[in-house]
Design a protein around this motif. Structure first.
Motif, PDB file in Angstrom:
ATOM      1  N   GLU A 252       0.848  -1.334  -0.042  1.00 44.66           N
ATOM      2  CA  GLU A 252      -0.062  -0.096   0.109  1.00 44.66           C
ATOM      3  C   GLU A 252       0.810   1.202   0.008  1.00 44.66           C
ATOM      4  O   GLU A 252       0.645   2.222  -0.659  1.00 44.66           O
ATOM      5  CB  GLU A 252      -0.884  -0.115   1.055  1.00 44.66           C
ATOM      6  CG  GLU A 252      -1.928   1.250   1.171  1.00 44.66           C
ATOM      7  CD  GLU A 252      -2.973   1.165   2.228  1.00 44.66           C
ATOM      8  OE1 GLU A 252      -3.656   2.110   2.543  1.00 44.66           O
ATOM      9  OE2 GLU A 252      -3.101   0.226   3.227  1.00 44.66           O
ATOM     10  N   THR A 253       1.905   1.194   0.955  1.00 42.70           N
ATOM     11  CA  THR A 253       2.776   2.434   0.980  1.00 42.70           C
ATOM     12  C   THR A 253       3.403   2.445  -0.332  1.00 42.70           C
ATOM     13  O   THR A 253       3.638   3.769  -0.790  1.00 42.70           O
ATOM     14  CB  THR A 253       3.743   2.334   2.253  1.00 42.70           C
ATOM     15  OG1 THR A 253       2.873   2.251   3.413  1.00 42.70           O
ATOM     16  CG2 THR A 253       4.403   3.400   2.213  1.00 42.70           C
ATOM     17  N   TYR A 254       3.972   1.361  -0.826  1.00 43.63           N
ATOM     18  CA  TYR A 254       4.686   1.598  -1.982  1.00 43.63           C
ATOM     19  C   TYR A 254       4.028   2.054  -3.102  1.00 43.63           C
ATOM     20  O   TYR A 254       4.347   2.843  -3.795  1.00 43.63           O
ATOM     21  CB  TYR A 254       5.152  -0.015  -2.482  1.00 43.63           C
ATOM     22  CG  TYR A 254       6.131  -0.068  -3.529  1.00 43.63           C
ATOM     23  CD1 TYR A 254       7.474   0.348  -3.582  1.00 43.63           C
ATOM     24  CD2 TYR A 254       5.781  -0.424  -5.103  1.00 43.63           C
ATOM     25  CE1 TYR A 254       8.266   0.179  -4.660  1.00 43.63           C
ATOM     26  CE2 TYR A 254       6.419  -0.573  -5.969  1.00 43.63           C
ATOM     27  CZ  TYR A 254       7.692  -0.233  -5.646  1.00 43.63           C
ATOM     28  OH  TYR A 254       8.669  -0.291  -6.975  1.00 43.63           O
ATOM     29  N   MET A 255       2.554   1.502  -3.318  1.00 43.71           N
ATOM     30  CA  MET A 255       1.836   2.148  -4.339  1.00 43.71           C
ATOM     31  C   MET A 255       1.556   3.730  -4.019  1.00 43.71           C
ATOM     32  O   MET A 255       1.201   4.304  -5.053  1.00 43.71           O
ATOM     33  CB  MET A 255       0.531   1.197  -4.578  1.00 43.71           C
ATOM     34  CG  MET A 255       0.916  -0.011  -4.925  1.00 43.71           C
ATOM     35  SD  MET A 255       1.827  -0.078  -6.743  1.00 43.71           S
ATOM     36  CE  MET A 255       0.674   0.630  -7.548  1.00 43.71           C
ATOM     37  N   GLU A 256       1.452   4.009  -3.079  1.00 43.76           N
ATOM     38  CA  GLU A 256       1.124   5.307  -2.701  1.00 43.76           C
ATOM     39  C   GLU A 256       2.175   6.378  -3.557  1.00 43.76           C
ATOM     40  O   GLU A 256       2.082   7.687  -3.721  1.00 43.76           O
ATOM     41  CB  GLU A 256       0.960   5.976  -1.478  1.00 43.76           C
ATOM     42  CG  GLU A 256      -0.369   5.492  -0.609  1.00 43.76           C
ATOM     43  CD  GLU A 256      -0.348   5.334   0.911  1.00 43.76           C
ATOM     44  OE1 GLU A 256       0.598   5.821   1.402  1.00 43.76           O
ATOM     45  OE2 GLU A 256      -1.367   5.295   1.418  1.00 43.76           O
ATOM     46  N   ASN A 257       3.325   5.988  -3.277  1.00 40.78           N
ATOM     47  CA  ASN A 257       4.506   6.695  -3.818  1.00 40.78           C
ATOM     48  C   ASN A 257       5.122   6.281  -5.231  1.00 40.78           C
ATOM     49  O   ASN A 257       6.011   6.709  -5.941  1.00 40.78           O
ATOM     50  CB  ASN A 257       5.766   6.477  -2.814  1.00 40.78           C
ATOM     51  CG  ASN A 257       5.251   7.119  -1.596  1.00 40.78           C
ATOM     52  OD1 ASN A 257       5.060   8.361  -1.324  1.00 40.78           O
ATOM     53  ND2 ASN A 257       4.959   6.442  -0.526  1.00 40.78           N
ATOM     54  N   PHE A 258       4.205   5.256  -5.815  1.00 44.80           N
ATOM     55  CA  PHE A 258       4.699   4.840  -7.185  1.00 44.80           C
ATOM     56  C   PHE A 258       4.874   5.882  -8.332  1.00 44.80           C
ATOM     57  O   PHE A 258       3.789   6.607  -8.273  1.00 44.80           O
ATOM     58  CB  PHE A 258       3.805   3.486  -7.669  1.00 44.80           C
ATOM     59  CG  PHE A 258       4.457   2.834  -8.815  1.00 44.80           C
ATOM     60  CD1 PHE A 258       5.631   2.268  -8.830  1.00 44.80           C
ATOM     61  CD2 PHE A 258       3.655   2.664 -10.049  1.00 44.80           C
ATOM     62  CE1 PHE A 258       6.090   1.452  -9.772  1.00 44.80           C
ATOM     63  CE2 PHE A 258       4.109   2.122 -10.920  1.00 44.80           C
ATOM     64  CZ  PHE A 258       5.444   1.344 -11.008  1.00 44.80           C
ATOM     65  N   SER A 259       5.685   5.910  -9.098  1.00 44.34           N
ATOM     66  CA  SER A 259       5.924   6.945 -10.264  1.00 44.34           C
ATOM     67  C   SER A 259       6.698   6.443 -11.239  1.00 44.34           C
ATOM     68  O   SER A 259       7.238   5.513 -11.061  1.00 44.34           O
ATOM     69  CB  SER A 259       6.569   8.151  -9.578  1.00 44.34           C
ATOM     70  OG  SER A 259       7.685   7.823  -9.047  1.00 44.34           O
ATOM     71  N   ALA A 260       6.680   7.024 -12.240  1.00 39.60           N
ATOM     72  CA  ALA A 260       7.560   6.683 -13.540  1.00 39.60           C
ATOM     73  C   ALA A 260       9.041   6.643 -13.124  1.00 39.60           C
ATOM     74  O   ALA A 260       9.741   5.851 -13.412  1.00 39.60           O
ATOM     75  CB  ALA A 260       7.388   7.694 -14.599  1.00 39.60           C
ATOM     76  N   LYS A 261       9.630   7.638 -12.113  1.00 41.36           N
ATOM     77  CA  LYS A 261      10.652   7.574 -11.962  1.00 41.36           C
ATOM     78  C   LYS A 261      10.986   6.292 -10.924  1.00 41.36           C
ATOM     79  O   LYS A 261      12.148   5.721 -10.998  1.00 41.36           O
ATOM     80  CB  LYS A 261      11.051   8.881 -10.727  1.00 41.36           C
ATOM     81  CG  LYS A 261      12.508   9.074 -10.445  1.00 41.36           C
ATOM     82  CD  LYS A 261      13.395   9.157 -11.543  1.00 41.36           C
ATOM     83  CE  LYS A 261      14.972   9.691 -10.976  1.00 41.36           C
ATOM     84  NZ  LYS A 261      15.412   8.601 -10.105  1.00 41.36           N
ATOM     85  N   GLU A 262      10.185   6.085  -9.965  1.00 43.59           N
ATOM     86  CA  GLU A 262      10.305   4.903  -9.110  1.00 43.59           C
ATOM     87  C   GLU A 262      10.388   3.389 -10.199  1.00 43.59           C
ATOM     88  O   GLU A 262      11.397   2.521  -9.895  1.00 43.59           O
ATOM     89  CB  GLU A 262       9.081   4.628  -8.343  1.00 43.59           C
ATOM     90  CG  GLU A 262       9.171   3.451  -7.481  1.00 43.59           C
ATOM     91  CD  GLU A 262      10.089   3.526  -6.168  1.00 43.59           C
ATOM     92  OE1 GLU A 262      10.590   2.759  -5.940  1.00 43.59           O
ATOM     93  OE2 GLU A 262      10.297   4.525  -5.618  1.00 43.59           O
ATOM     94  N   TYR A 263       9.462   3.557 -11.135  1.00 43.96           N
ATOM     95  CA  TYR A 263       9.667   2.597 -12.372  1.00 43.96           C
ATOM     96  C   TYR A 263      10.924   2.421 -12.869  1.00 43.96           C
ATOM     97  O   TYR A 263      11.900   1.255 -13.206  1.00 43.96           O
ATOM     98  CB  TYR A 263       8.491   2.387 -13.364  1.00 43.96           C
ATOM     99  CG  TYR A 263       8.622   1.800 -14.287  1.00 43.96           C
ATOM    100  CD1 TYR A 263       8.133   0.207 -14.159  1.00 43.96           C
ATOM    101  CD2 TYR A 263       9.123   1.962 -15.606  1.00 43.96           C
ATOM    102  CE1 TYR A 263       8.490  -0.690 -15.178  1.00 43.96           C
ATOM    103  CE2 TYR A 263       9.388   1.069 -16.932  1.00 43.96           C
ATOM    104  CZ  TYR A 263       8.930  -0.153 -16.546  1.00 43.96           C
ATOM    105  OH  TYR A 263       8.822  -1.013 -17.499  1.00 43.96           O
TER     106      TYR A 263
END
Length: 434
Positions: free
Chosen positions: A294-305
């Motif tokens: 849940e926390t990971y997806m809250e901060n998921f972004s193109a840069k994270e990818y």
């Protein structure tokens, strides 16, 4: 080793156009929009510089479209994530659906759609991206993909002819088949048969009924079928426990294997498993236990990818466990696309005069419905996605000994189907519970 056919990716895109004012039509689970819980998405995605994505043949404009595609992927994945629920979306399906609509947009409607699909790129550059990408899926020798498109026109409703520039674009970019007739129940059956044929019967019924007042439907299908490079054997299938996000446990069958591609960032690790040809891969992302999905997806972004994909290394032997799972998901994307900046297209102020003369047909988008299905087991994966855009008429060698890493997907995780040549995700989803 027995042969195991993998049906990995099946993207179905359906765009429904031009309903008379006050008329209704059947869509796929339109109430699903109520389930969207993420509301703090910026109106446009911040651009970044993924140098890793630039191929020698790409221009600066191509790069803008690639950036926008990854931003759209991350934004929609983040917006569709829900605790204690499995989800999957197909950014490729949504990209092609919006691309076919973009071809007929003008004015501010066009500008807003351009920003979502291309950052600073023009419509022509975005459509060229769609053409090039679709052709690469279809034209490779022994390609595991099959791409098909069609447009269905209700001659009772359409006043005048579609503009030649628009139909030429559908033919040139999407190679769309064209059908013109009065819409009846027979048309519904023809559309469903067309979809079933082009999706290997994975989606046998797209429409449960057809509105005779609908003006047109545009449909795109992408079907993928391929074997793993190394299929799973029976001895690699073992029962174990999956720890659901709600702290319950489920007995499940897991696929065990030691792989060679490992990923690790500050808050997640993962692995990739390739299909024959080493072009497409299943990529798993397991957030650190103290972080959680849940926390990971809250901060998921193109840069994270980007950071995750760039972390790939082959210096470890990766012991993996992949659970067998299946899931269906549907969502109304209206609010999400408006939050990303595509607002005018959903109002009578929309300008789709590039499709047909606005004095005769004032079109605007009333619904964007997205539906997916995935079934992953020891034989492979069957996956399907449908995006339906409903439009209404406002007027109507010797190796050294390696250390080991473990990535056991026995708790909530993120997964993707990725084109490893361009590192663009075609499918992205989460597993919270089994």
């Amino acid at each position: 080793m027995k042969k195991k056919i993998v049906t990995m990716l099946l993207i179905l895109t359906c765009i429904t156009s031009a309903l008379l004012s006050g008329c209704t039509t059947t869509v796929i689970n339109p109430d699903a929009s109520d389930s969207t819980s993420i509301i703090d998405i910026p109106p446009t995605a911040a651009p970044y510089e993924p140098v890793w994505l630039i191929a020698p043949t790409q221009t600066e404009e191509d790069q803008n479209v690639s950036e926008a595609y990854l931003s759209l992927t991350a934004n929609l994945a983040r917006m569709n994530y829900q605790p204690n629920t499995n989800m999957m979306i197909s950014p490729a399906s949504i990209e092609f659906a919006l691309g076919m609509t973009l071809a007929g947009a003008e004015g501010e409607t066009l500008a807003q759609m351009n920003r979502i699909l291309g950052n600073t790129a023009s419509r022509e550059e975005i459509l060229d991206f769609c053409r090039t990408y679709q052709n690469s899926l279809n034209e490779e020798e022994d390609s595991p993909f099959h791409v098909a498109n069609s447009i269905w026109i209700n001659k009772k409703i359409i006043k005048g002819s579609l503009k030649k520039t628009y139909t030429s674009t559908l033919d040139d970019v999407f190679n769309a088949e064209s059908y013109t007739e009065n819409f009846t129940n027979s048309t519904k059956n023809k559309i469903n048969n067309w979809c079933s044929k082009n999706t290997n019967k994975m989606i046998p019924e797209l429409l449960t009924e057809i509105n005779p007042e609908a003006a047109s439907y545009l449909i795109n299908t992408i079907c993928f079928e391929e074997e793993w490079v190394e299929p799973y054997e029976e001895w690699q299938i073992k029962e174990d426990i999956f720890h659901n996000e709600d702290e319950t446990q489920t007995n499940a069958e897991f696929l065990h294997e030691t792989l060679g591609f490992y990923y690790e960032t500050d808050n997640a690790c993962g692995f990739s498993k390739y299909y024959k040809g080493y072009k497409y891969a299943f990529v798993a992302v397991l957030p650190d236990e103290e972080v959680g999905l849940e926390t990971y997806m809250e901060n998921f972004s193109a840069k994270e990818y980007q950071d995750f994909m760039e972390s790939e290394t082959t210096k470890y032997d990766v012991r993996t466990k992949l659970p067998k799972f299946k899931n269906d998901y549907s969502v109304n994307l209206n609010n999400q696309l408006q939050m990303l900046g595509m607002t005018d297209a959903f109002t009578p102020a929309a300008d789709f005069s590039g499709i047909i003369d606005k004095s005769q047909n004032e079109l605007y988008i009333s619904n964007v419905i997205h539906k997916t299905h995935i079934d992953l087991d020891e034989c492979g994966t069957k996956a399907a996605a449908a995006t339906l855009i409903e439009m209404r008429n406002a007027a109507c060698a010797v190796t050294e000994e390696k250390q080991e890493r473990e990535v056991y997907l026995d708790r909530p995780f993120l997964y993707m189907i990725v084109d490893m040549d361009t590192q663009m995700p075609i499918f992205i989803g989460t597993v919270n519970c089994l």
